[in-house]
Design a protein around this motif. Structure first.
Motif, PDB file in Angstrom:
ATOM      1  N   UNK A  18       0.838  -1.199   0.000  1.00  0.00           N
ATOM      2  CA  UNK A  18       0.000   0.000   0.000  1.00  0.00           C
ATOM      3  C   UNK A  18       0.875   1.252   0.000  1.00  0.00           C
ATOM      4  N   UNK A  19       0.396   2.295  -0.696  1.00  0.00           N
ATOM      5  CA  UNK A  19       1.041   3.602  -0.700  1.00  0.00           C
ATOM      6  C   UNK A  19       0.008   4.667  -0.385  1.00  0.00           C
ATOM      7  N   UNK A  20       0.390   5.617   0.493  1.00  0.00           N
ATOM      8  CA  UNK A  20      -0.487   6.732   0.868  1.00  0.00           C
ATOM      9  C   UNK A  20       0.236   8.050   0.643  1.00  0.00           C
ATOM     10  N   UNK A  21      -0.539   9.118   0.456  1.00  0.00           N
ATOM     11  CA  UNK A  21      -0.009  10.470   0.447  1.00  0.00           C
ATOM     12  C   UNK A  21       0.108  10.938   1.897  1.00  0.00           C
ATOM     13  N   UNK A  22       1.292  11.399   2.297  1.00  0.00           N
ATOM     14  CA  UNK A  22       1.521  11.799   3.679  1.00  0.00           C
ATOM     15  C   UNK A  22       0.594  12.926   4.103  1.00  0.00           C
ATOM     16  N   UNK A  23       0.417  13.921   3.229  1.00  0.00           N
ATOM     17  CA  UNK A  23      -0.318  15.130   3.602  1.00  0.00           C
ATOM     18  C   UNK A  23      -1.818  14.904   3.631  1.00  0.00           C
ATOM     19  N   UNK A  24      -2.359  14.285   2.592  1.00  0.00           N
ATOM     20  CA  UNK A  24      -3.809  14.128   2.494  1.00  0.00           C
ATOM     21  C   UNK A  24      -4.331  12.867   3.174  1.00  0.00           C
ATOM     22  N   UNK A  25      -3.450  11.881   3.360  1.00  0.00           N
ATOM     23  CA  UNK A  25      -3.877  10.606   3.923  1.00  0.00           C
ATOM     24  C   UNK A  25      -4.551   9.692   2.919  1.00  0.00           C
TER      25      UNK A  25
END
Length: 358
Positions: free
Chosen positions: A301-308
């Motif tokens: 899984x990969x997420x955007x740090x800022x937006x979640x």
């Protein structure tokens, strides 16, 4: 698992550690047959200069071996083809003592270990002795890491769901001394499986059996031990379950800690059976903009740090993905699974993996 500019390191369930040279078409550089293993290898760690390898098990002994040059012996059989030096982390000789996690300080002088006796041990490499032991958790310490490149600030995560920050400069090994944590981070409702620092002395992430990853800012999230003890515990949602073989009882529900002090929460992956890892993406190529993790549902899984926001769910493995690693200078993610393979995910969008059977 660690993926640096030249090597991929991962651990197998047959008590072996393998090191592959990614710049030489995945040539096997080192095949380590570990010694003194109880049930499984719990963690591995490379020294800051990439010259030495540590591996641990549910025992008081950590083993160290020199990796040597790429043309050295490939099969590393303990004390037969190569020396696997024994580092004793329990001078008191407790038979059931075991180690869950390891980390090497940035200056290479100390090694920290999270253990099953609710403590963090600090080992001096030069003198081969335990420098200090810090206590304060109420359950196994599954994860340890340094907050930045200095050896001063240590993070520990436990099955008691707490994350503690320790200042090495305030830790003493004098008889009768009581080492206290600088503070505690509260927000998870189940045990911590992994910690990874951004390296700036402020931000880090934690993976947990409550099926989420949390981002923390030590400037905002840190509570004193007194403040933490004063928090009412009656309203904290917790379940009597064993993550090694049971499904999470609150799956599908939005379970939140009433005193959560984290900055952001990332969901979607599954944490079961083993201490699954999560990391920041590398600074050189991504500016640490992403968080990525393995999962019990066979995916990465990969997420955007800022937006979640979840950005990618990479599917190819046929079994649990325990660990992952992002190349520091190339758009490449490595993943290792209980299906016996290592995968390399590349652009575009990290699709089209290459299977590397082990």
């Amino acid at each position: 698992m660690q993926l640096d500019c030249c090597c991929l390191l991962f651990v197998l369930q047959d008590q072996r550690v393998r090191l592959y040279d990614v710049e030489r078409d995945w040539e096997l550089r080192k095949d380590v047959r570990a010694r003194g293993i109880r049930w499984t290898i719990t963690d591995t760690c490379l020294s800051p200069d990439q010259r030495f390898l540590l591996y641990s098990s549910i025992s008081p002994t950590v083993h160290l071996l020199a990796l040597g040059a790429s043309w050295d012996v490939v099969e590393s059989l303990a004390n037969v083809t190569e020396v696997h030096e024994s580092l004793d982390f329990d001078p008191d000789g407790h038979e059931r003592f075991g180690i869950w996690s390891l980390a090497w300080s940035g200056d290479g002088r100390e090694i920290i270990a999270g253990t099953n006796n609710e403590s963090v041990y600090i080992y001096d490499v030069a003198t081969s002795t335990i420098n200090a032991k810090v206590t304060g958790h109420r359950d196994d310490v599954n994860a340890v890491t340094y907050l930045d490149s200095t050896p001063n600030l240590i993070l520990s995560g436990s099955d008691d769901s707490m994350i503690k920050l320790w200042d090495r400069r305030l830790v003493s090994n004098e008889p009768g001394s009581r080492n206290k944590a600088v503070g505690t981070m509260v927000g998870h409702t189940e045990g911590i499986t992994h910690l990874n620092s951004r390296g700036d002395g402020r931000y880090f992430i934690s993976n947990s059996k409550d099926q989420c990853i949390k981002l923390w800012d030590t400037r905002k999230s840190l509570r004193s031990e007194r403040e933490t003890a004063a928090l009412p515990r009656e309203s904290i949602p917790q379940f009597n379950w064993d993550y090694r073989w049971m499904a999470y009882p609150a799956r599908g529900y939005d379970v939140r800690h009433p005193h959560d002090a984290s900055v952001m929460t990332y969901r979607g992956h599954q944490v079961h059976q083993t201490l699954i890892r999560a990391y920041f993406s590398p600074s050189h190529t991504t500016g640490q903009r992403f968080i990525y993790a393995g999962s019990a549902d066979c995916c990465v899984y990969l997420w955007d740090v800022v937006t979640g926001k979840m950005l990618h769910r990479l599917r190819h493995h046929r079994s649990l993905v325990r660990d992952v690693g992002w190349h520091p200078y190339e758009p490449m993610i490595g993943s290792v699974s209980w299906d016996g393979t290592a995968m390399v995910w590349g652009p575009p969008n990290f699709t089209g993996p290459k299977s590397k059977p082990v």
